[in-house]
Design an enzyme around this catalytic site. Structure first.
Site, PDB file in Angstrom:
ATOM      1  N   ASP A  34      53.336  70.819  59.163  1.00 30.94           N
ATOM      2  CA  ASP A  34      53.304  71.144  60.602  1.00 30.94           C
ATOM      3  C   ASP A  34      54.221  70.155  61.318  1.00 30.94           C
ATOM      4  O   ASP A  34      54.308  68.995  60.897  1.00 30.94           O
ATOM      5  CB  ASP A  34      51.853  70.993  61.120  1.00 30.94           C
ATOM      6  CG  ASP A  34      51.634  71.695  62.449  1.00 30.94           C
ATOM      7  OD1 ASP A  34      50.896  72.705  62.453  1.00 30.94           O
ATOM      8  OD2 ASP A  34      52.197  71.250  63.477  1.00 30.94           O
ATOM      9  N   GLU A 154      48.273  88.613  59.169  1.00 31.39           N
ATOM     10  CA  GLU A 154      46.879  88.245  58.892  1.00 31.39           C
ATOM     11  C   GLU A 154      45.959  89.080  59.772  1.00 31.39           C
ATOM     12  O   GLU A 154      46.333  89.477  60.869  1.00 31.39           O
ATOM     13  CB  GLU A 154      46.670  86.747  59.118  1.00 31.39           C
ATOM     14  CG  GLU A 154      47.129  86.206  60.452  1.00 31.39           C
ATOM     15  CD  GLU A 154      46.178  86.476  61.578  1.00 31.39           C
ATOM     16  OE1 GLU A 154      44.980  86.672  61.266  1.00 31.39           O
ATOM     17  OE2 GLU A 154      46.613  86.505  62.744  1.00 31.39           O
ATOM     18  N   GLY A 259      31.412  94.575  78.624  1.00 28.16           N
ATOM     19  CA  GLY A 259      30.981  93.274  79.131  1.00 28.16           C
ATOM     20  C   GLY A 259      32.094  92.617  79.898  1.00 28.16           C
ATOM     21  O   GLY A 259      32.801  93.252  80.688  1.00 28.16           O
ATOM     22  N   GLY A 263      39.134  88.202  75.226  1.00 21.77           N
ATOM     23  CA  GLY A 263      39.984  87.047  75.507  1.00 21.77           C
ATOM     24  C   GLY A 263      40.510  86.521  74.181  1.00 21.77           C
ATOM     25  O   GLY A 263      40.625  87.258  73.208  1.00 21.77           O
ATOM     26  N   CYS A 266      44.761  86.153  70.774  1.00 21.02           N
ATOM     27  CA  CYS A 266      45.391  87.302  70.114  1.00 21.02           C
ATOM     28  C   CYS A 266      45.473  88.524  71.018  1.00 21.02           C
ATOM     29  O   CYS A 266      46.563  88.936  71.399  1.00 21.02           O
ATOM     30  CB  CYS A 266      44.649  87.625  68.828  1.00 21.02           C
ATOM     31  SG  CYS A 266      44.687  86.260  67.675  1.00 21.02           S
ATOM     32  N   ARG A 333      41.040  79.482  74.745  1.00 15.98           N
ATOM     33  CA  ARG A 333      42.292  80.088  75.214  1.00 15.98           C
ATOM     34  C   ARG A 333      42.016  81.509  75.735  1.00 15.98           C
ATOM     35  O   ARG A 333      41.409  82.321  75.048  1.00 15.98           O
ATOM     36  CB  ARG A 333      43.331  80.108  74.098  1.00 15.98           C
ATOM     37  CG  ARG A 333      43.812  78.692  73.762  1.00 15.98           C
ATOM     38  CD  ARG A 333      44.753  78.680  72.574  1.00 15.98           C
ATOM     39  NE  ARG A 333      44.102  79.137  71.354  1.00 15.98           N
ATOM     40  CZ  ARG A 333      44.735  79.310  70.211  1.00 15.98           C
ATOM     41  NH1 ARG A 333      46.033  79.089  70.129  1.00 15.98           N
ATOM     42  NH2 ARG A 333      44.082  79.716  69.134  1.00 15.98           N
TER      43      ARG A 333
HETATM   44  C1  UGA Z   1      41.372  89.404  66.611  1.00 11.20           C
HETATM   45  C2  UGA Z   1      41.194  90.535  65.605  1.00 11.20           C
HETATM   46  O1  UGA Z   1      39.821  90.961  65.585  1.00 11.20           O
HETATM   47  C3  UGA Z   1      41.624  90.106  64.206  1.00 11.20           C
HETATM   48  O2  UGA Z   1      41.531  91.213  63.324  1.00 11.20           O
HETATM   49  C4  UGA Z   1      43.083  89.605  64.272  1.00 11.20           C
HETATM   50  O3  UGA Z   1      43.529  89.157  62.997  1.00 11.20           O
HETATM   51  C5  UGA Z   1      43.170  88.460  65.271  1.00 11.20           C
HETATM   52  O4  UGA Z   1      42.731  88.930  66.562  1.00 11.20           O
HETATM   53  C6  UGA Z   1      44.598  87.991  65.327  1.00 11.20           C
HETATM   54  O5  UGA Z   1      45.464  88.779  65.686  1.00 11.20           O
HETATM   55  O6  UGA Z   1      44.865  86.864  64.927  1.00 11.20           O
HETATM   56  P1  UGA Z   1      39.934  87.243  67.307  1.00 11.20           P
HETATM   57  O7  UGA Z   1      40.932  87.055  68.402  1.00 11.20           O
HETATM   58  O8  UGA Z   1      39.517  86.077  66.487  1.00 11.20           O
HETATM   59  O9  UGA Z   1      40.470  88.348  66.264  1.00 11.20           O
HETATM   60  O10 UGA Z   1      38.627  87.791  68.010  1.00 11.20           O
HETATM   61  P2  UGA Z   1      37.734  89.114  68.011  1.00 11.20           P
HETATM   62  O11 UGA Z   1      36.516  88.896  67.222  1.00 11.20           O
HETATM   63  O12 UGA Z   1      38.538  90.306  67.685  1.00 11.20           O
HETATM   64  O13 UGA Z   1      37.319  89.181  69.566  1.00 11.20           O
HETATM   65  C7  UGA Z   1      38.324  89.266  70.589  1.00 11.20           C
HETATM   66  C8  UGA Z   1      37.691  89.382  71.954  1.00 11.20           C
HETATM   67  O14 UGA Z   1      37.105  90.661  72.147  1.00 11.20           O
HETATM   68  C9  UGA Z   1      36.575  88.361  72.249  1.00 11.20           C
HETATM   69  O15 UGA Z   1      36.787  87.819  73.538  1.00 11.20           O
HETATM   70  C10 UGA Z   1      35.316  89.191  72.226  1.00 11.20           C
HETATM   71  O16 UGA Z   1      34.287  88.671  73.052  1.00 11.20           O
HETATM   72  C11 UGA Z   1      35.816  90.518  72.744  1.00 11.20           C
HETATM   73  N1  UGA Z   1      34.991  91.687  72.344  1.00 11.20           N
HETATM   74  C12 UGA Z   1      34.842  92.007  71.038  1.00 11.20           C
HETATM   75  C13 UGA Z   1      34.395  92.474  73.325  1.00 11.20           C
HETATM   76  O17 UGA Z   1      34.516  92.212  74.534  1.00 11.20           O
HETATM   77  N2  UGA Z   1      33.644  93.562  72.949  1.00 11.20           N
HETATM   78  C14 UGA Z   1      33.481  93.899  71.647  1.00 11.20           C
HETATM   79  O18 UGA Z   1      32.803  94.922  71.365  1.00 11.20           O
HETATM   80  C15 UGA Z   1      34.089  93.096  70.661  1.00 11.20           C
END
Ligand code: UGA
Length: 440
Positions: A34, A154, A259, A263, A266, A333
């Site tokens: 890194d 990923e 909800g 956020g 990603c 973030r």
């Molecule tokens: C997301 C994707 O789910 C991964 O598959 C992907 O690899 C990743 O981005 C990436 O591109 O690196 P992540 O950002 O860790 O993963 O989080 P998530 O679990 O997908 O949740 C994202 C947001 O959606 C959170 O703020 C969560 O609270 C919100 N969310 C999720 C909702 O508001 N409602 C839902 O039903 C599910």
């Protein structure tokens, strides 16, 4: 037959660390580098730069086995390495487009050190055509070496990154040469033999597939948030509707929770970047802008709920429960809780927050928010409580204790986590998202 290879990972962040540790776990010899050399020093001492469940143990195992090492620079490491995974950040520019400077300088640095054939794999979420750009940058910096490129996006979720790396839902590899595909099959041989779906494609298809997946998941969330708005106007219940929809295997129950919206580092940036890249390639894709608009609208809705319940926000104390962008991480973030906090602060409210993991990050970056280390200290004296991130412990709040110390017994449930009947029983004004409110 499994063949241990020498692999490199550039970028020791949320993607690079689980990727490197998982590749070492499957038997390869892996170095991780890194540009932040302090980070590399800390990792060598076993100190991780962020919370990620199970990652410390996986990294420790890798270091103990001698298969995982952290190196401050590339010198001496690139020659003899078969494949380098680029896992550097691609933060958004103000236009929404991804900033690919780190990708370009990684490619240049690798090319300068390479002495023999090298396969360079992009793992970061990048715009269409980036792999081809990578190859031409490397060729320009070192014309004497054969550089192959692959795209291996990923699909890790923060908080679940270790399991997602060890047991991925699918592995996607895009490449434009059979040799690159052969090498990548060797890298993932242990997972392929365990039956993990392995999808091969050309470079552009792989790059586009990652964007299409993330935008679709964001679309599911925004769709349900739009349904929630209609439920609020008509008295219907979005949680029931999600249950009905999710029972259809073609829809699936995940990501139907209305909800406070999505956020994290990603979805918000990827949807914007997908929109920008789509217009760059000549296709206007307004649905992507609508996903973002509905996600932004959710914050207004919560501010309106607070105003409806409290009348003037000036001088009111509002407690936010949960400040990370989702449970299971200390990552703040683009956290909806903090976007909401800034809005409420600008309206004149005082904001006090609690989060099981993210408190210190909020203290460091949002000095206007008062952060408490105990949930009941945050609740005490509040005129209203807003549940922003559904950490499991919030389900078991001592509601008698909370009510006794709050100025007004008002709860806005930004994640529909609490049971309305229980809130009625304890005498709260309960305002969920897209469900009928409860008034005592
Ligand atoms: C997301 C994707 O789910 C991964 O598959 C992907 O690899 C990743 O981005 C990436 O591109 O690196 P992540 O950002 O860790 O993963 O989080 P998530 O679990 O997908 O949740 C994202 C947001 O959606 C959170 O703020 C969560 O609270 C919100 N969310 C999720 C909702 O508001 N409602 C839902 O039903 C599910």
């Amino acid at each position: 037959m499994f063949l241990a290879m020498r692999l490199g990972v550039l970028g020791a962040g949320h993607v690079g660390l689980p990727t490197g540790a998982a590749l070492a776990h499957s038997g390869h010899d892996v170095w991780v580098s890194d540009i932040d050399t302090d980070r590399i020093d800390s990792l060598r001492q076993g100190v991780l730069p962020f919370q990620e469940q199970g990652l410390d143990a996986l990294i420790q195992d890798g270091m103990d086995s001698g298969r995982l090492s952290f190196v401050p620079g590339l010198r001496d490491h690139v020659p003899g390495t078969d494949v380098v995974f680029i896992c550097v950040g691609t933060p958004p520019r103000s236009s929404g487009e991804a900033n690919l400077l780190a990708l370009e300088s990684s490619a240049a640095a690798l090319a300068e050190q390479a002495t023999g054939d090298l396969l360079v794999v992009e793992k970061s979420t990048v715009p269409l055509g980036s792999a081809e750009r990578l190859r031409s940058v490397m060729k320009r910096h070192n014309p004497s070496v054969t550089f192959r490129v692959a795209s291996n996006p990923e699909f890790l979720k923060e908080g679940n990154a270790v399991d997602d790396s060890l047991n991925p839902s699918r592995i996607l590899v895009g490449a434009d040469s059979e040799r690159a595909h052969e090498i990548m099959r060797d890298v993932y041989r242990p997972l392929i033999e365990r039956g993990v779906p392995y999808i091969e494609a050309d470079l552009r298809t792989a790059e586009l597939a990652k964007h299409a997946s993330n935008a679709f998941l964001s679309l599911k969330i925004s769709y349900m948030n739009a349904v929630a708005r209609l439920c609020e106007k008509s008295g219907a219940d979005v949680v029931k509707i999600a249950e009905v929809m999710g029972a259809d295997a073609r829809i699936a129950p995940q990501f139907l929770n209305a909800g406070l919206g999505y956020g994290g580092f990603c979805f918000p940036k990827d949807v914007a970047a997908f929109d920008r890249l789509s217009s760059r390639w000549g296709y206007d894709f307004p649905m992507l802008r609508e996903i973002t608009r509905i996600n932004d609208e959710v914050i207004d809705v919560v501010v309106q709920k607070a105003e409806g319940a409290l009348w003037n926000l000036e001088g009111k104390r509002i407690a936010l429960l949960g400040m990370s962008f989702k449970p299971g991480t200390d990552d703040i973030r683009y956290a909806p809780a903090l976007i909401l906090a800034e809005r409420l602060l600008n309206e004149g409210a005082a904001i006090v927050g609690y989060d099981p993991e993210a408190g210190d990050n909020v203290r460091a970056e949002h000095p206007r928010i008062e952060v408490e280390d105990d949930v009941y200290d945050a609740i005490a004296g509040a005129h209203c409580l807003v549940l922003c991130t559904e950490w499991p412990e919030f389900e078991y709040l001592d509601l008698d204790r909370a009510k006794a110390t709050m100025k007004y017994p008002i709860v806005i449930d930004g994640r529909n986590q609490l049971d309305p009947e229980r809130m009625r029983k304890y005498g709260f004004t309960y305002l969920p998202m897209g469900r009928p409110p409860v008034q005592p």
